[in-house]
Scaffold this motif. Structure first.
Motif, short mmCIF file in Angstrom:
data_model
loop_
_atom_site.label_atom_id
_atom_site.label_comp_id
_atom_site.label_asym_id
_atom_site.label_seq_id
_atom_site.Cartn_x
_atom_site.Cartn_y
_atom_site.Cartn_z
N SER A 97 0.83 -1.21 0.00
CA SER A 97 0.00 0.00 0.00
C SER A 97 0.86 1.26 0.00
CB SER A 97 -0.93 0.00 1.21
OG SER A 97 -0.17 -0.03 2.40
N ALA A 98 0.47 2.24 -0.83
CA ALA A 98 1.15 3.54 -0.91
C ALA A 98 0.26 4.48 -1.73
CB ALA A 98 2.52 3.41 -1.58
N GLY A 99 0.65 5.73 -1.79
CA GLY A 99 0.05 6.69 -2.72
C GLY A 99 -1.45 6.86 -2.57
N SER A 100 -2.15 6.91 -3.70
CA SER A 100 -3.57 7.26 -3.69
C SER A 100 -4.42 6.21 -2.96
CB SER A 100 -4.09 7.49 -5.12
OG SER A 100 -4.27 6.27 -5.79
N LEU A 101 -3.94 4.97 -2.92
CA LEU A 101 -4.71 3.93 -2.21
C LEU A 101 -4.82 4.30 -0.73
CD1 LEU A 101 -5.83 0.87 -2.61
CD2 LEU A 101 -3.80 0.30 -1.30
N LEU A 120 -8.12 0.57 -12.33
CA LEU A 120 -8.08 1.27 -13.62
C LEU A 120 -8.30 2.77 -13.37
CD1 LEU A 120 -10.36 -1.05 -15.81
CD2 LEU A 120 -7.86 -1.09 -15.63
N PHE A 121 -7.57 3.58 -14.12
CA PHE A 121 -7.73 5.04 -14.04
C PHE A 121 -7.88 5.58 -15.46
CE2 PHE A 121 -5.41 3.74 -10.29
CZ PHE A 121 -6.03 4.45 -9.27
N LEU A 122 -8.74 6.59 -15.60
CA LEU A 122 -8.87 7.25 -16.90
C LEU A 122 -7.71 8.23 -17.07
CD1 LEU A 122 -10.56 7.84 -19.46
CD2 LEU A 122 -11.72 9.62 -18.13
N HIS A 128 -7.81 14.84 -13.23
CA HIS A 128 -6.91 14.21 -12.26
C HIS A 128 -7.00 12.69 -12.30
CE1 HIS A 128 -6.12 18.21 -10.83
NE2 HIS A 128 -7.42 18.40 -10.62
N ASP A 129 -7.00 12.13 -13.51
CA ASP A 129 -6.99 10.66 -13.69
C ASP A 129 -7.96 9.94 -12.75
OD1 ASP A 129 -5.03 11.07 -15.59
OD2 ASP A 129 -3.38 10.41 -14.33
N PRO A 130 -9.26 10.16 -12.89
CA PRO A 130 -10.20 9.51 -11.97
C PRO A 130 -10.18 7.99 -12.09
CG PRO A 130 -11.37 10.46 -13.83
CD PRO A 130 -9.95 10.92 -13.94
N VAL A 174 6.62 -1.91 -5.37
CA VAL A 174 5.46 -1.55 -4.55
C VAL A 174 4.20 -1.47 -5.41
CG1 VAL A 174 4.48 0.33 -3.16
CG2 VAL A 174 6.84 -0.40 -2.81
N ASP A 175 4.28 -0.72 -6.50
CA ASP A 175 3.16 -0.60 -7.44
C ASP A 175 3.67 -0.08 -8.77
OD1 ASP A 175 3.43 2.21 -7.20
OD2 ASP A 175 1.93 2.33 -5.63
N TYR A 176 2.81 -0.12 -9.79
CA TYR A 176 3.22 0.41 -11.10
C TYR A 176 1.99 0.64 -11.96
CZ TYR A 176 2.57 -4.48 -12.33
OH TYR A 176 2.04 -5.73 -12.47
N LYS A 177 2.18 1.47 -12.98
CA LYS A 177 1.11 1.81 -13.92
C LYS A 177 1.54 1.40 -15.32
CE LYS A 177 1.38 5.53 -15.96
NZ LYS A 177 1.88 5.95 -17.30
N LEU A 178 0.64 0.75 -16.04
CA LEU A 178 0.92 0.37 -17.43
C LEU A 178 -0.13 0.97 -18.35
CD1 LEU A 178 1.67 -3.47 -17.05
CD2 LEU A 178 3.31 -1.57 -16.96
N PRO A 195 11.26 4.41 -13.32
CA PRO A 195 10.93 4.82 -11.95
C PRO A 195 9.96 6.00 -11.88
CG PRO A 195 13.29 4.42 -12.16
CD PRO A 195 12.73 4.41 -13.55
N ASP A 196 9.61 6.58 -13.04
CA ASP A 196 8.60 7.64 -13.08
C ASP A 196 7.19 7.09 -12.89
OD1 ASP A 196 10.21 9.81 -13.46
OD2 ASP A 196 9.56 10.23 -15.51
N GLY A 197 6.96 5.84 -13.26
CA GLY A 197 5.60 5.29 -13.29
C GLY A 197 5.41 4.10 -12.39
N CYS A 198 6.31 3.95 -11.42
CA CYS A 198 6.15 2.84 -10.47
C CYS A 198 6.71 3.29 -9.13
CB CYS A 198 6.88 1.59 -10.97
SG CYS A 198 8.66 1.73 -11.06
N ARG A 199 6.51 2.47 -8.11
CA ARG A 199 7.17 2.72 -6.83
C ARG A 199 8.11 1.56 -6.53
NH1 ARG A 199 1.99 5.05 -5.47
NH2 ARG A 199 2.30 7.29 -5.13
N ILE A 200 9.31 1.89 -6.12
CA ILE A 200 10.33 0.90 -5.81
C ILE A 200 10.95 1.29 -4.47
CG2 ILE A 200 12.52 -0.11 -6.57
CD1 ILE A 200 11.71 1.16 -9.40
N PHE A 214 10.84 12.83 -6.09
CA PHE A 214 10.52 14.14 -6.70
C PHE A 214 9.23 14.70 -6.11
CE2 PHE A 214 8.26 16.43 -10.15
CZ PHE A 214 9.12 17.51 -10.28
N ARG A 215 8.18 13.86 -6.07
CA ARG A 215 6.89 14.34 -5.54
C ARG A 215 7.05 14.88 -4.12
NH1 ARG A 215 5.21 9.13 -7.42
NH2 ARG A 215 4.12 9.24 -9.42
N GLN A 216 7.82 14.19 -3.30
CA GLN A 216 7.92 14.54 -1.88
C GLN A 216 9.14 15.40 -1.56
OE1 GLN A 216 7.58 10.78 0.26
NE2 GLN A 216 5.68 10.26 -0.77
#
Ligand code: TMP
Ligand code: ASP
Length: 237
Positions: A97-101, A120-122, A128-130, A174-178, A195-200, A214-216
């Motif tokens: 668990s991390a981020g928006s979850l 899934l996100f739009l 804001h990618d709902p 941790v997580d990733y987006k495809l 590493p821009d689109g996942c968490r490690i 970068f975000r934090q």
């Protein structure tokens, strides 16, 4: 393959036409953005690091039987890719668990998620990618039911390949987006894996080694991306 005119510039990458109508050049820029483009910075070497990182991962995924758009490196920052008809839905798997979850569900960061979750996100910065679901995707014509099933199957397959790859190098995926697209009626992995689109996280210390730096505002963003790459055996020279 020669770059022709720019077709599209996203927040971190640009896409150029080539003389082959079925192939594009994807250029990884140093631009870094987060929070749907609200926070922006240029990070030296990032284009090169993410281009080589992505090439390494896409090759691993191809070898494991995941069809990808990646065809080969053209230069430090450029890759040749297949033209895809992109599906505007982002597929996210989470192992921890991390981020928006955590924000959405009030869950504490760092809990093992068993079985891993799938969301899934739009793809829509203005909204804001709902978060969406299969029913919405079918109704609004973003993707067909069988395409969504294949995207889910491939997203989990990527997890089985990459979770092990990172674990063997002492890191947690941790997580990733495809993002996927269509090529002659087949679902193919597009966009990038970096590493821009996942968490490690480092497995021992749980140090964040991805775009959360970068975000934090944690600093040493690209140095840490390079460390992730070096642990996986990627050569950035
Ligand atoms: P999230 O925690 O913000 O929902 O993101 C989950 C993972 O997916 C995280 O590694 C970041 C990645 N992601 C993107 O890179 N771009 C996106 O637009 C979304 C929604 C997620
Ligand atoms: N889609 C988001 C953005 O590009 C992901 C992030 O925050 O990194 O802003």
């Amino acid at each position: 393959m020669e770059k022709r005119e720019e077709l599209y510039a996203g927040k971190a990458k640009s896409v150029y036409r080539t003389d082959d109508p079925d192939r594009f050049v994807m250029v990884f820029r140093d631009d870094t953005s987060a929070f749907d483009g609200e926070k922006k910075e240029q990070l030296n070497r990032k284009g090169m690091v993410n281009n080589k990182f992505n090439a390494f991962i896409m090759n691993k995924l191809e070898q494991a039987g995941v069809p990808t758009h990646f065809e080969g490196l053209l230069s430090d920052t450029d890759s040749l890719v297949k033209k895809l008809d992109m599906i505007p839905v982002e597929c996210v798997v989470r192992n921890v668990s991390a981020g928006s979850l955590c924000r959405r569900l009030g869950v504490e960061e760092g809990q093992d998620l068993n079985p891993p979750t799938y969301e899934l996100f739009l793809k829509n910065d203005a909204l804001h990618d709902p978060m969406v679901n299969e029913s919405l995707a079918v109704t609004f014509g973003w993707a067909k039911e069988d395409e969504l099933a294949r995207m889910k199957e491939l997203t989990y397959k990527v997890n089985s390949v990459l979770k092990t790859l990172f674990e063997e190098a002492g890191m947690l995926l941790v997580d990733y987006k495809l993002e996927f697209g269509r090529s002659n009626d087949t679902i193919v992995l597009g966009d990038e894996f970096s590493p821009d689109g996942c968490r490690i996280w480092d497995m021992e210390t749980r140090k964040k080694m991805d775009k959360d730096r970068f975000r934090q505002g944690l600093g040493e963003v690209i140095e840490t991306y390079e460390e992730v790459g070096r642990r996986l055996g990627i050569n950035f020279d």
